[in-house]
Design a protein around this motif. Structure first.
Motif, PDB file in Angstrom:
ATOM      1  N   ALA A 233       0.841  -1.201   0.000  1.00  0.00           N
ATOM      2  CA  ALA A 233       0.000   0.000   0.000  1.00  0.00           C
ATOM      3  C   ALA A 233       0.868   1.239   0.000  1.00  0.00           C
ATOM      4  N   PHE A 234       0.304   2.310  -0.546  1.00  0.00           N
ATOM      5  CA  PHE A 234       0.973   3.610  -0.595  1.00  0.00           C
ATOM      6  C   PHE A 234       0.017   4.657  -0.031  1.00  0.00           C
ATOM      7  N   ASP A 235       0.462   5.390   0.975  1.00  0.00           N
ATOM      8  CA  ASP A 235      -0.343   6.479   1.512  1.00  0.00           C
ATOM      9  C   ASP A 235       0.145   7.781   0.897  1.00  0.00           C
ATOM     10  N   ALA A 236      -0.641   8.319  -0.018  1.00  0.00           N
ATOM     11  CA  ALA A 236      -0.290   9.568  -0.694  1.00  0.00           C
ATOM     12  C   ALA A 236      -0.939  10.773  -0.025  1.00  0.00           C
ATOM     13  N   VAL A 237      -1.474  10.580   1.178  1.00  0.00           N
ATOM     14  CA  VAL A 237      -2.091  11.672   1.935  1.00  0.00           C
ATOM     15  C   VAL A 237      -1.229  12.000   3.148  1.00  0.00           C
ATOM     16  N   GLY A 238      -1.034  11.007   4.018  1.00  0.00           N
ATOM     17  CA  GLY A 238      -0.127  11.207   5.143  1.00  0.00           C
ATOM     18  C   GLY A 238      -0.764  11.807   6.377  1.00  0.00           C
ATOM     19  N   VAL A 239      -1.972  11.340   6.741  1.00  0.00           N
ATOM     20  CA  VAL A 239      -2.584  11.714   8.009  1.00  0.00           C
ATOM     21  C   VAL A 239      -2.907  10.420   8.747  1.00  0.00           C
ATOM     22  N   SER A 240      -3.217  10.531  10.026  1.00  0.00           N
ATOM     23  CA  SER A 240      -3.383   9.330  10.844  1.00  0.00           C
ATOM     24  C   SER A 240      -4.438   8.387  10.290  1.00  0.00           C
ATOM     25  N   ALA A 241      -5.551   8.922   9.835  1.00  0.00           N
ATOM     26  CA  ALA A 241      -6.641   8.084   9.349  1.00  0.00           C
ATOM     27  C   ALA A 241      -6.259   7.330   8.082  1.00  0.00           C
ATOM     28  N   THR A 242      -5.509   7.983   7.187  1.00  0.00           N
ATOM     29  CA  THR A 242      -5.150   7.308   5.941  1.00  0.00           C
ATOM     30  C   THR A 242      -4.065   6.265   6.162  1.00  0.00           C
ATOM     31  N   VAL A 243      -3.142   6.514   7.085  1.00  0.00           N
ATOM     32  CA  VAL A 243      -2.148   5.493   7.424  1.00  0.00           C
ATOM     33  C   VAL A 243      -2.841   4.277   8.016  1.00  0.00           C
ATOM     34  N   ALA A 244      -3.842   4.521   8.850  1.00  0.00           N
ATOM     35  CA  ALA A 244      -4.589   3.408   9.436  1.00  0.00           C
ATOM     36  C   ALA A 244      -5.286   2.593   8.352  1.00  0.00           C
ATOM     37  N   ASP A 245      -5.869   3.257   7.357  1.00  0.00           N
ATOM     38  CA  ASP A 245      -6.502   2.543   6.250  1.00  0.00           C
ATOM     39  C   ASP A 245      -5.488   1.712   5.479  1.00  0.00           C
ATOM     40  N   ALA A 246      -4.323   2.283   5.239  1.00  0.00           N
ATOM     41  CA  ALA A 246      -3.296   1.558   4.485  1.00  0.00           C
ATOM     42  C   ALA A 246      -2.823   0.319   5.254  1.00  0.00           C
ATOM     43  N   LEU A 247      -2.611   0.470   6.558  1.00  0.00           N
ATOM     44  CA  LEU A 247      -2.150  -0.660   7.356  1.00  0.00           C
ATOM     45  C   LEU A 247      -3.193  -1.772   7.416  1.00  0.00           C
ATOM     46  N   SER A 248      -4.436  -1.412   7.659  1.00  0.00           N
ATOM     47  CA  SER A 248      -5.478  -2.430   7.814  1.00  0.00           C
ATOM     48  C   SER A 248      -5.835  -3.106   6.505  1.00  0.00           C
ATOM     49  N   SER A 249      -5.408  -2.514   5.387  1.00  0.00           N
ATOM     50  CA  SER A 249      -5.761  -3.055   4.071  1.00  0.00           C
ATOM     51  C   SER A 249      -4.612  -3.806   3.419  1.00  0.00           C
ATOM     52  N   THR A 250      -3.506  -3.968   4.135  1.00  0.00           N
ATOM     53  CA  THR A 250      -2.318  -4.620   3.586  1.00  0.00           C
ATOM     54  C   THR A 250      -2.158  -5.993   4.236  1.00  0.00           C
ATOM     55  N   ARG A 251      -1.783  -6.970   3.456  1.00  0.00           N
ATOM     56  CA  ARG A 251      -1.658  -8.357   3.938  1.00  0.00           C
ATOM     57  C   ARG A 251      -0.628  -8.464   5.056  1.00  0.00           C
ATOM     58  N   LEU A 252      -0.716  -9.561   5.791  1.00  0.00           N
ATOM     59  CA  LEU A 252       0.272  -9.833   6.832  1.00  0.00           C
ATOM     60  C   LEU A 252       1.667  -9.891   6.200  1.00  0.00           C
ATOM     61  N   GLY A 253       2.585  -9.201   6.828  1.00  0.00           N
ATOM     62  CA  GLY A 253       3.947  -9.152   6.303  1.00  0.00           C
ATOM     63  C   GLY A 253       4.141  -8.163   5.180  1.00  0.00           C
ATOM     64  N   GLY A 254       3.100  -7.428   4.830  1.00  0.00           N
ATOM     65  CA  GLY A 254       3.191  -6.468   3.734  1.00  0.00           C
ATOM     66  C   GLY A 254       3.788  -5.146   4.168  1.00  0.00           C
ATOM     67  N   ALA A 255       3.984  -4.269   3.198  1.00  0.00           N
ATOM     68  CA  ALA A 255       4.617  -2.975   3.461  1.00  0.00           C
ATOM     69  C   ALA A 255       3.696  -1.833   3.059  1.00  0.00           C
ATOM     70  N   VAL A 256       3.770  -0.772   3.845  1.00  0.00           N
ATOM     71  CA  VAL A 256       3.062   0.477   3.544  1.00  0.00           C
ATOM     72  C   VAL A 256       4.114   1.550   3.308  1.00  0.00           C
ATOM     73  N   CYS A 257       4.046   2.200   2.157  1.00  0.00           N
ATOM     74  CA  CYS A 257       4.977   3.278   1.839  1.00  0.00           C
ATOM     75  C   CYS A 257       4.308   4.615   2.119  1.00  0.00           C
ATOM     76  N   LEU A 258       4.900   5.401   2.982  1.00  0.00           N
ATOM     77  CA  LEU A 258       4.370   6.705   3.354  1.00  0.00           C
ATOM     78  C   LEU A 258       4.992   7.762   2.445  1.00  0.00           C
ATOM     79  N   VAL A 259       4.166   8.265   1.515  1.00  0.00           N
ATOM     80  CA  VAL A 259       4.609   9.277   0.557  1.00  0.00           C
ATOM     81  C   VAL A 259       4.060  10.650   0.929  1.00  0.00           C
ATOM     82  N   GLY A 260       2.780  10.699   1.313  1.00  0.00           N
ATOM     83  CA  GLY A 260       2.154  11.969   1.658  1.00  0.00           C
ATOM     84  C   GLY A 260       2.652  12.511   2.985  1.00  0.00           C
ATOM     85  N   MET A 261       2.588  13.818   3.134  1.00  0.00           N
ATOM     86  CA  MET A 261       3.053  14.476   4.356  1.00  0.00           C
ATOM     87  C   MET A 261       1.988  15.445   4.850  1.00  0.00           C
ATOM     88  N   GLY A 262       0.776  14.899   5.054  1.00  0.00           N
ATOM     89  CA  GLY A 262      -0.333  15.747   5.467  1.00  0.00           C
ATOM     90  C   GLY A 262      -0.242  16.212   6.901  1.00  0.00           C
TER      91      GLY A 262
END
Length: 342
Positions: A233-262
């Motif tokens: 997953a990629f978070d192109a927003v960068g606020v707490s709620a969107t990071v939470a969405d990215a984490l909960s939507s990514t498979r076990l052992g997966g990675a979330v890339c934080l691009v946004g700096m909201g």
């Protein structure tokens, strides 16, 4: 020459400035068009503190070479080019090749306040930062290379080429650039969350599946679309709620890339990281290798590049465009300012 100046926060004006000349190791560029970046809008409003009144911003640009200084070779006058805004000291450029964005003394054209940047009709930049564009490339598309380079770097940070599915949280210009980049990397199933209907329509035209985050939990929508959670997953927003969405939507052992700096600080559910062995990886700007790869991606997808540009405005209308975009006028894609008529 004329330039678009941040006269004060929330006020842009077109002003006349002296024409610059190229010195040794430098190139004089005539700017054709420059994109309005989200960071430029934050600078316009004063939200981030990374721009100052009196500054000439702009870093997503396309131009033609007007002249070259002494000791500059391989750049022809009249050539179509873009510029890599990340500048490292010349004496250390070779040693830091491929990791320029990590240099502690780098500066970024468009961010450093004392550097006249790409919302001016003429700019002088180091020759090593000028990147020629392929023959036959639509000139305006050169202004898309920089945001696509952001996406290229983010995709490489989490080895997206090994994934078959991806979630992008936020369908603005960086999210849209990620769609193009991930598709080129071989990711076959790309989902994008976006609250704005016009942007969701654009995302669909780009070949990705848009999701409305207001219609239900994002993780449930991802499961419904994919039959599972996303590989990456990629978070192109960068606020707490969107990071939470990215984490909960990514498979076990997966990675979330934080691009946004909201937000400068985030609240994280640590258990969704530790117990599920998910990773959060930061991504900021790009290397020269990422930038060159972005040129190839944009040049190789002219139809998608054209779709990414919502409108092009003349320099005289640029102050109004900034005000309108900052107010959230619903523009789905990129707005370019035409700095020169040729």
């Amino acid at each position: 020459m004329h330039a678009l100046v941040l006269e004060d926060f929330n006020t842009m004006t077109v002003q006349e400035r002296p024409d610059p000349t190229a010195g040794p190791g430098e190139v004089l560029l005539a700017v054709l068009a420059t994109g309005i970046c989200g960071s430029d809008l934050h600078g316009f409003t004063g939200k981030t503190g990374r721009r100052v009144p009196g500054q000439i911003m702009g870093h997503e640009t396309v131009a033609r070479v007007v002249s070259v200084g002494d000791d500059v070779h391989g750049l022809e006058v009249g050539a179509l080019a873009t510029l890599n805004p990340v500048v490292v000291p010349e004496r250390e450029a070779a040693a830091w090749a491929g990791r320029e964005h990590h240099h502690p003394d780098k500066y970024v054209i468009g961010v450093r306040p004392d550097v006249v940047s790409a919302f001016a009709q003429l700019i002088v930049v180091p020759a090593r930062n000028v990147v020629p564009l392929p023959t036959g490339m639509q000139p305006e598309h050169g202004a898309l290379v920089e945001p696509v380079a952001v996406a290229v770097h983010a995709a490489r940070r989490v080895d997206a080429s090994a994934a078959t599915s991806a979630l992008i949280v936020g369908g603005g210009p960086i999210g849209q650039s990620l769609v193009l980049t991930l598709a080129r990397a071989g990711v076959t199933r790309i989902l994008v969350t976006e609250v704005d209907p016009a942007r969701r329509d654009l995302i669909a035209r780009l070949g990705a599946t848009p999701l409305d985050p207001t219609s239900g939990p994002v993780s449930d929508q991802v499961r419904a679309a994919l039959g599972d959670l996303a590989d990456v997953a990629f978070d192109a927003v960068g606020v707490s709620a969107t990071v939470a969405d990215a984490l909960s939507s990514t498979r076990l052992g997966g990675a979330v890339c934080l691009v946004g700096m909201g937000q400068p600080r985030l609240d994280l559910d640590a258990f969704t990281i530790s117990t599920m062995e998910r990773s959060i990886v930061g991504s900021f700007t790009y290397s020269s290798d990422d930038f060159r790869a972005a040129v190839e991606i944009v040049a190789g997808a002219p139809d998608i590049a054209a779709a990414l540009i919502s409108r092009i405005v003349p320099l005289s209308e640029a102050p109004e465009a900034f005000t309108s975009l900052a107010s959230g006028d619903g523009t789905p894609g990129k707005v370019l300012v035409r700095m020169s008529a040729t």
